[in-house]
Design a protein around this motif. Sequence first.
Motif, mmCIF file in Angstrom:
data_model
loop_
_atom_site.group_PDB
_atom_site.id
_atom_site.type_symbol
_atom_site.label_atom_id
_atom_site.label_comp_id
_atom_site.label_asym_id
_atom_site.label_seq_id
_atom_site.Cartn_x
_atom_site.Cartn_y
_atom_site.Cartn_z
ATOM 1 N N GLN A 109 0.686 -1.150 -0.079
ATOM 2 C CA GLN A 109 -0.049 -0.157 0.065
ATOM 3 C C GLN A 109 0.913 1.395 0.260
ATOM 4 O OE1 GLN A 109 -3.392 0.034 -0.098
ATOM 5 N NE2 GLN A 109 -3.333 -2.264 -0.522
ATOM 6 N N THR A 110 0.403 2.372 -0.609
ATOM 7 C CA THR A 110 1.497 3.377 -0.917
ATOM 8 C C THR A 110 0.566 4.764 -0.434
ATOM 9 O OG1 THR A 110 0.785 3.871 -3.238
ATOM 10 C CG2 THR A 110 2.747 2.391 -2.730
ATOM 11 N N VAL A 111 1.443 5.886 -0.014
ATOM 12 C CA VAL A 111 0.887 7.116 0.088
ATOM 13 C C VAL A 111 1.838 7.905 -0.460
ATOM 14 C CG1 VAL A 111 0.191 8.580 1.788
ATOM 15 C CG2 VAL A 111 -0.293 6.297 2.229
ATOM 16 N N GLY A 112 1.376 9.025 -1.251
ATOM 17 C CA GLY A 112 2.357 9.926 -1.728
ATOM 18 C C GLY A 112 2.213 10.280 -3.176
ATOM 19 N N PRO A 113 2.734 11.509 -3.576
ATOM 20 C CA PRO A 113 2.398 11.875 -5.049
ATOM 21 C C PRO A 113 3.298 11.448 -5.880
ATOM 22 C CG PRO A 113 3.288 13.655 -3.440
ATOM 23 C CD PRO A 113 3.292 12.425 -2.550
ATOM 24 N N LEU A 114 4.429 10.906 -5.534
ATOM 25 C CA LEU A 114 5.633 10.423 -6.636
ATOM 26 C C LEU A 114 4.931 9.603 -7.452
ATOM 27 C CD1 LEU A 114 8.245 10.502 -7.412
ATOM 28 C CD2 LEU A 114 8.776 8.401 -5.863
ATOM 29 N N SER A 118 5.002 3.840 -15.682
ATOM 30 C CA SER A 118 4.994 2.370 -15.545
ATOM 31 C C SER A 118 5.940 1.832 -14.809
ATOM 32 C CB SER A 118 4.955 2.007 -16.982
ATOM 33 O OG SER A 118 6.353 2.550 -17.657
ATOM 34 N N HIS A 119 7.034 2.500 -14.180
ATOM 35 C CA HIS A 119 7.771 2.114 -13.505
ATOM 36 C C HIS A 119 7.388 2.168 -11.985
ATOM 37 C CE1 HIS A 119 10.479 1.610 -16.559
ATOM 38 N NE2 HIS A 119 10.191 2.693 -17.117
ATOM 39 N N THR A 120 6.389 2.815 -11.603
ATOM 40 C CA THR A 120 5.994 2.809 -10.004
ATOM 41 C C THR A 120 5.807 1.394 -9.334
ATOM 42 O OG1 THR A 120 4.852 5.033 -10.609
ATOM 43 C CG2 THR A 120 4.248 3.808 -8.471
ATOM 44 N N ALA A 121 5.339 0.475 -10.070
ATOM 45 C CA ALA A 121 5.058 -0.693 -9.627
ATOM 46 C C ALA A 121 6.593 -1.458 -9.274
ATOM 47 C CB ALA A 121 4.331 -1.687 -10.365
ATOM 48 N N ALA A 122 7.392 -1.384 -10.128
ATOM 49 C CA ALA A 122 8.723 -1.870 -9.937
ATOM 50 C C ALA A 122 9.583 -1.264 -8.924
ATOM 51 C CB ALA A 122 9.798 -1.512 -11.242
ATOM 52 N N ALA A 123 9.173 0.246 -8.242
ATOM 53 C CA ALA A 123 9.894 0.811 -7.492
ATOM 54 C C ALA A 123 9.063 0.295 -6.188
ATOM 55 C CB ALA A 123 9.630 2.346 -7.638
ATOM 56 N N VAL A 124 7.539 0.187 -5.954
ATOM 57 C CA VAL A 124 7.091 -0.320 -4.911
ATOM 58 C C VAL A 124 7.794 -1.654 -4.464
ATOM 59 C CG1 VAL A 124 4.941 -1.059 -4.082
ATOM 60 C CG2 VAL A 124 5.184 0.985 -5.377
ATOM 61 N N SER A 125 7.969 -2.508 -5.331
ATOM 62 C CA SER A 125 8.479 -3.820 -5.253
ATOM 63 C C SER A 125 9.987 -3.854 -4.729
ATOM 64 C CB SER A 125 8.327 -4.810 -6.569
ATOM 65 O OG SER A 125 8.789 -6.084 -6.251
ATOM 66 N N ALA A 126 10.593 -2.967 -5.280
ATOM 67 C CA ALA A 126 11.888 -2.960 -4.606
ATOM 68 C C ALA A 126 11.875 -2.274 -3.194
ATOM 69 C CB ALA A 126 12.923 -1.730 -5.554
ATOM 70 N N ALA A 127 11.187 -1.510 -2.850
ATOM 71 C CA ALA A 127 10.965 -0.671 -1.598
ATOM 72 C C ALA A 127 10.501 -2.094 -0.672
ATOM 73 C CB ALA A 127 9.911 0.286 -1.619
ATOM 74 N N GLN A 128 9.549 -2.866 -1.073
ATOM 75 C CA GLN A 128 9.039 -3.896 -0.119
ATOM 76 C C GLN A 128 10.353 -4.655 0.074
ATOM 77 O OE1 GLN A 128 5.679 -4.788 -2.957
ATOM 78 N NE2 GLN A 128 4.623 -5.394 -0.845
ATOM 79 N N GLU A 129 11.099 -5.063 -0.813
ATOM 80 C CA GLU A 129 12.226 -6.051 -0.652
ATOM 81 C C GLU A 129 13.298 -5.332 0.229
ATOM 82 O OE1 GLU A 129 14.157 -7.267 -4.429
ATOM 83 O OE2 GLU A 129 12.301 -7.988 -5.194
ATOM 84 N N LYS A 130 13.686 -3.872 -0.125
ATOM 85 C CA LYS A 130 14.378 -3.416 1.093
ATOM 86 C C LYS A 130 13.910 -3.437 2.430
ATOM 87 C CE LYS A 130 17.820 -1.821 -1.965
ATOM 88 N NZ LYS A 130 19.232 -2.073 -1.881
ATOM 89 N N LEU A 131 12.607 -3.176 2.451
ATOM 90 C CA LEU A 131 12.123 -3.192 3.948
ATOM 91 C C LEU A 131 12.300 -4.368 4.564
ATOM 92 C CD1 LEU A 131 10.607 -1.484 6.165
ATOM 93 C CD2 LEU A 131 8.552 -1.969 4.843
ATOM 94 N N ASN A 132 12.003 -5.368 3.843
ATOM 95 C CA ASN A 132 12.085 -6.626 4.487
ATOM 96 C C ASN A 132 13.572 -7.124 4.782
ATOM 97 O OD1 ASN A 132 10.788 -9.329 4.737
ATOM 98 N ND2 ASN A 132 12.345 -10.143 3.299
#
Length: 308
Positions: A109-114, A118-132
């Motif tokens: 789940q995301t919050v924010g205007p960034l 089409s690369h937003t999903a990839a950035a979110v997935s990378a953020a989940q991996e980093k958080l994990n």
Amino acid sequence: MGAKIAATGDGRFSGSVSAGCVEGAVLEQCAGVIQSGQPRLLTFGVADEEAWGVGLACGGTIRVYVEPFSAWEPVFASLVERLEANKPLAIVTALDGPAGKLLVAPDGQTVGPLDLGSHTAAAVSAAQEKLNSGRGGTVQLSDGRTVFVEVYPKVARLIIVGAVHIAVPLIDLARTLGYYTIIVDPRQAFATRERFPRADEIVNGWPEDVLPGMELDDSAHIVVLTHDPKIDDPAMQASLPSAARYVGALGSRRTNQQRRERLLAAGISQETLARLHAPIGLPLGGRSPEEIALSILAEIVQVRNKKD
């Protein structure tokens, strides 16, 4: 990665981005960014002359992204709310793309205007991996743009079963390292605010009653100190099968062997019992309560950082 300085227009600041090497140069750039409102990506390189010029005498490369607070305003309230509730999240910043922030929860789940298109999903997935993984860093997207992912995992908790004297310096050291500290002991005369003024929480209860309700996930580090099987054994029976990052128990090798035999007889498997750190702590040779507390925290830090 992810160290911060917050600076004001009148020269005040808080935080650090290095061991003091480049703070002066960064603060000069902060003043310019505050005036212009435009972010800047600074790189302090390895060249000897350049390194000495900014105080980076040991060499290396440091990159610092300087941005105005306006970039944070759309997500700041949500960020504060999650941090105060101790909910983990990651923050995505585009270093060479559109302005803005994207807060990413563990479930995506995301919050924010960034908006990275089409690369937003990839950035979110990378953020989940980093958080994990618990470690932030830069990620290069397939279009060549670079984003920085900063992670805020849950605050580490140190749960101390047994309000004994060693717990006093253990709490002091743990708080210095940023742990949230909890004392658990059914003996109300032992677990008091007078004895443990710096503990974040004091819970007067039997460990088998209170530990299962404490969300024993990988942010939990459990230390069992009483030497009393009526308290210690139920604490380990509740802790060892859980997802707690660390479970350790004080005692000699003989005490530990007797404890292991009791736990096996109580139905704890050999595989689960292998998680127990006992005798507790790194073998630093200390004897005082403060030295023993240091050895315990040293082992917890070692486990938390996954070092042998």
